[in-house]
Write a protein that holds these residues in place. Structure first.
Motif, mmCIF file in Angstrom:
data_model
loop_
_atom_site.group_PDB
_atom_site.id
_atom_site.type_symbol
_atom_site.label_atom_id
_atom_site.label_comp_id
_atom_site.label_asym_id
_atom_site.label_seq_id
_atom_site.Cartn_x
_atom_site.Cartn_y
_atom_site.Cartn_z
ATOM 1 N N TYR A 1 -11.824 0.129 -4.206
ATOM 2 C CA TYR A 1 -11.604 1.882 -3.820
ATOM 3 C C TYR A 1 -10.618 2.402 -4.000
ATOM 4 O O TYR A 1 -9.920 2.471 -4.014
ATOM 5 C CB TYR A 1 -12.098 1.245 -1.634
ATOM 6 C CG TYR A 1 -10.553 1.408 -0.843
ATOM 7 C CD1 TYR A 1 -10.890 2.785 -0.095
ATOM 8 C CD2 TYR A 1 -9.562 1.157 -1.168
ATOM 9 C CE1 TYR A 1 -9.570 3.003 0.187
ATOM 10 C CE2 TYR A 1 -8.521 1.690 -0.508
ATOM 11 C CZ TYR A 1 -8.406 2.521 0.286
ATOM 12 O OH TYR A 1 -8.033 3.265 1.300
ATOM 13 N N ALA B 1 -8.987 5.971 -1.837
ATOM 14 C CA ALA B 1 -9.083 6.514 -0.966
ATOM 15 C C ALA B 1 -9.145 8.525 -0.894
ATOM 16 O O ALA B 1 -9.318 8.518 -1.966
ATOM 17 C CB ALA B 1 -6.984 6.416 -0.239
ATOM 18 N N PHE C 1 -13.113 -5.261 -5.904
ATOM 19 C CA PHE C 1 -12.954 -4.519 -4.647
ATOM 20 C C PHE C 1 -12.385 -3.541 -4.953
ATOM 21 O O PHE C 1 -11.252 -2.937 -3.853
ATOM 22 C CB PHE C 1 -12.062 -6.105 -4.594
ATOM 23 C CG PHE C 1 -12.583 -6.748 -4.007
ATOM 24 C CD1 PHE C 1 -14.255 -6.766 -3.094
ATOM 25 C CD2 PHE C 1 -13.484 -8.092 -5.370
ATOM 26 C CE1 PHE C 1 -15.141 -8.442 -2.919
ATOM 27 C CE2 PHE C 1 -13.480 -9.342 -5.365
ATOM 28 C CZ PHE C 1 -14.936 -8.837 -3.833
ATOM 29 N N ASN D 1 0.934 -1.023 -0.083
ATOM 30 C CA ASN D 1 -0.102 0.220 0.350
ATOM 31 C C ASN D 1 1.083 1.385 0.019
ATOM 32 O O ASN D 1 0.448 2.599 -0.443
ATOM 33 C CB ASN D 1 -1.043 -0.307 1.259
ATOM 34 C CG ASN D 1 -2.374 0.680 1.081
ATOM 35 O OD1 ASN D 1 -2.051 1.651 2.238
ATOM 36 N ND2 ASN D 1 -2.661 1.318 -0.039
ATOM 37 N N ASP E 1 -4.959 -6.687 -5.290
ATOM 38 C CA ASP E 1 -6.025 -6.601 -3.853
ATOM 39 C C ASP E 1 -5.825 -8.120 -3.975
ATOM 40 O O ASP E 1 -5.987 -9.140 -4.760
ATOM 41 C CB ASP E 1 -6.995 -5.534 -4.097
ATOM 42 C CG ASP E 1 -7.883 -6.385 -3.120
ATOM 43 O OD1 ASP E 1 -8.014 -7.475 -2.247
ATOM 44 O OD2 ASP E 1 -8.477 -5.300 -2.007
#
Lengths: 247, 297
Positions: free
Chosen positions: B292, B294, B290, B174, B238
């Motif tokens: 997303y 931020a 999945f 990440n 992911d």
């Protein structure tokens, strides 16, 4: 700001030279951080403030000079310590930007900051942190990426505190925060300091930062320009005129 | 109804194998920015090593699988030491790494062919025994693969979610900059990633070999593109997404053969179905199922 003026040195930067690639930014900076103090480095943009912290973590190149941690009667060569081991010897770092793991939950952000060297378990350390930061506990399952700027800064500091550091290095902690949050942040730093954590921070918001500091350094062109007790620097008309700007 | 059960069951079996292979590819990409084009050949290698140990040397089958997983780990780690580590040190970009991975794949194939030959092989396992379940034909091997593969998927998911090194891997993927200044041992993260992907490659290869009944040295490479489709479907990088993407893709590919879909898509068009699904998902949700984003601060 307690009366910590007589404390021994915990962290010393001496005659540090270095920069990025061939560009020299630091031209022999020396900083001394006594145990349990708050020390702030201020100065204009490009003075090399953040570069000092980046040099400690091997992000900026060091050509000469040294950084030493004086812990429990031992002198540890910080520059010879691998960056991932610095949290093990008691040095915590909060970078200025991208200082959380946005895809991880708040709780996971804290967990990866934990270092298993102390006699405290992960759960104990985490519960202590949650006591100081109830807002983080409330949202512990949310991804850090959903937090606001101020909350992220809190999480970033909390993550660094998970390794029970002796000294916390903060790179412009108030950058990008709304004015109301800046006060809150500096209050928070004083609280952290009162628990016995030494703080070395680099700040743009010089006046506010120096007001809570035991000692301050003014840097310019990668060199020490002035230094003194925090409150005295704020009142020095020459420094105010050149480096801090008008009130 | 019995058709649906049959295809659904097949889809689950295929999907579990996709999931296991895809999560290895996904972890390597998220941690090392490496598009592992050799992943398919690691499946083939795992199946052949297991074949060699269990059929040629007549060792216990489970033991052979474990040894082939260890071999997968060892080869992956060897390549990290002699190849990948040096490329990263020299700041090789994602495209350069991708091309080298393709080179590794092109070398692995003839090596496997040289050592094990081109003949079709099969494991020493009774593939003919089947159960009847509400009109669907459930072969015993596939049932066993489904059980072991689901157990493996649960183990991987739990490991990534709960183990400290799993969290470190996700943290490093990440935000590598922060990870390396916040006490995470990057070398350990890289080692763990290679070991996991090496072991999973071999395991998926054995499962695939069992499900096909027989296999040759082209087994893995023919599946590679479907694995990548699964990785992208579940959001690139992911790990949970790759697991879910693999399962979903397997189910869609098998269920597309039901007669309600244009009279049943012929089974040799399954890769087309996989990529049509991928294109549709990316059109409407470019960050993958999945994905997303931020919050910007």
């Amino acid at each position: 700001m307690a009366d910590n003026s007589s404390n021994k040195s915990l962290f010393t930067v001496s005659s540090l030279q270095g920069g990025y690639g061939d560009i020299q930014i630091l031209n022999g900076v020396s900083i001394d951080v006594p145990e349990k103090n708050i020390v702030t480095i201020v100065g204009p943009n490009g003075a090399g403030k953040s570069t000092i912290l980046k040099a400690v973590y091997g992000i900026a190149k060091v050509t000469s000079g040294s950084v030493t941690l004086h812990k429990d009667g031992k002198d540890i060569d910080v520059l010879a310590t691998k960056p991932h081991n610095l949290s093990k010897i008691g040095v915590g770092y909060v970078p200025q930007i991208e200082n959380v793991f946005p895809a991880l939950s708040i709780e996971e952000n804290l967990e990866v900051g934990y270092v298993d060297f102390a006699n405290k378990s992960l759960d104990e350390v985490r519960d202590e942190i949650y006591q100081s930061y109830p807002d983080l506990k409330k949202r512990h399952r949310d991804r850090a990426g959903t937090l606001s700027g101020g909350q992220r800064q809190m999480l970033a500091m909390a993550r660094a505190l998970m390794s029970s550091p002796r000294i916390l290095l903060l790179d412009e902690p108030s950058a990008g925060l709304a004015p109301a949050l800046v006060d809150q942040l500096f209050d928070e730093l004083v609280k952290i300091n009162q628990t016995g954590v030494t703080i070395l921070m680099v700040e743009q918001n010089a006046r506010r930062a120096l007001a809570i500091s035991d000692y301050g350094y003014v840097l310019d062109m990668g060199r020490n320009r002035h230094e003194g007790v925090g409150s005295a620097l704020v009142d020095d008309p020459e420094i105010v005129g050149i480096y801090l700007g008008k009130k | 109804m019995s058709d649906f059960i049959q295809y659904f069951f097949n889809g689950l079996v295929v999907g579990c194998i996709f999931a296991i292979a895809a999560v290895g590819i996904s972890l390597l990409y998220s941690v090392l920015r490496l598009v592992n084009f050799a992943a398919g050949d690691f499946l083939t290698l795992g199946a052949f090593i297991t074949y060699f140990l269990s059929v040629t040397l007549e060792l216990n089958f489970l033991l052979s699988v474990v040894v082939s997983m260890i071999a997968g780990m060892a080869i992956s780690w060897f390549l990290e030491l002699v190849l990948w580590r040096n490329l990263r040190r020299n700041k090789a970009g994602t495209l350069a790494l991708f091309l080298v991975a393709t080179g590794v794949a092109l070398m692995l194939r003839p090596i496997i062919q040289f050592i094990f030959g081109t003949e079709t092989r099969k494991f020493n396992i009774d593939i003919l025994k089947t159960y009847d379940f509400l009109g669907a034909r459930i072969p015993q091997t596939q049932l066993l693969v489904l059980i072991f593969a689901s157990a493996s998927i649960l183990t991987i998911a739990l490991f990534i979610a709960k183990a400290r090194i799993g969290k470190d891997m996700r943290a490093y993927a990440n935000n590598p900059g922060l990870a390396s200044v916040s006490g995470i041992n990057v070398d350990r993260v890289v080692l763990a990633t290679w070991l996991i992907s090496g072991a999973l490659g071999s395991l998926a290869g054995v499962f695939q070999g069992l499900v096909q009944g027989q296999f040759n040295n082209a087994m893995g490479e023919s599946l590679l593109l479907s694995f990548f489709a699964a990785v992208v479907l579940g959001t690139i990088g992911d790990a949970y997404g790759a697991l879910a993407g693999g399962l979903l893709l397997g189910l869609i590919m098998e269920l597309s053969q039901l007669s309600i879909f244009f009279g049943g898509v012929p089974s040799n068009y399954k890769p087309v179905v996989a990529f049509a699904t991928l294109v549709l998902v990316l059109l409407f949700k470019p960050e993958g199922i999945f994905g997303y984003r931020a919050r910007k601060v």
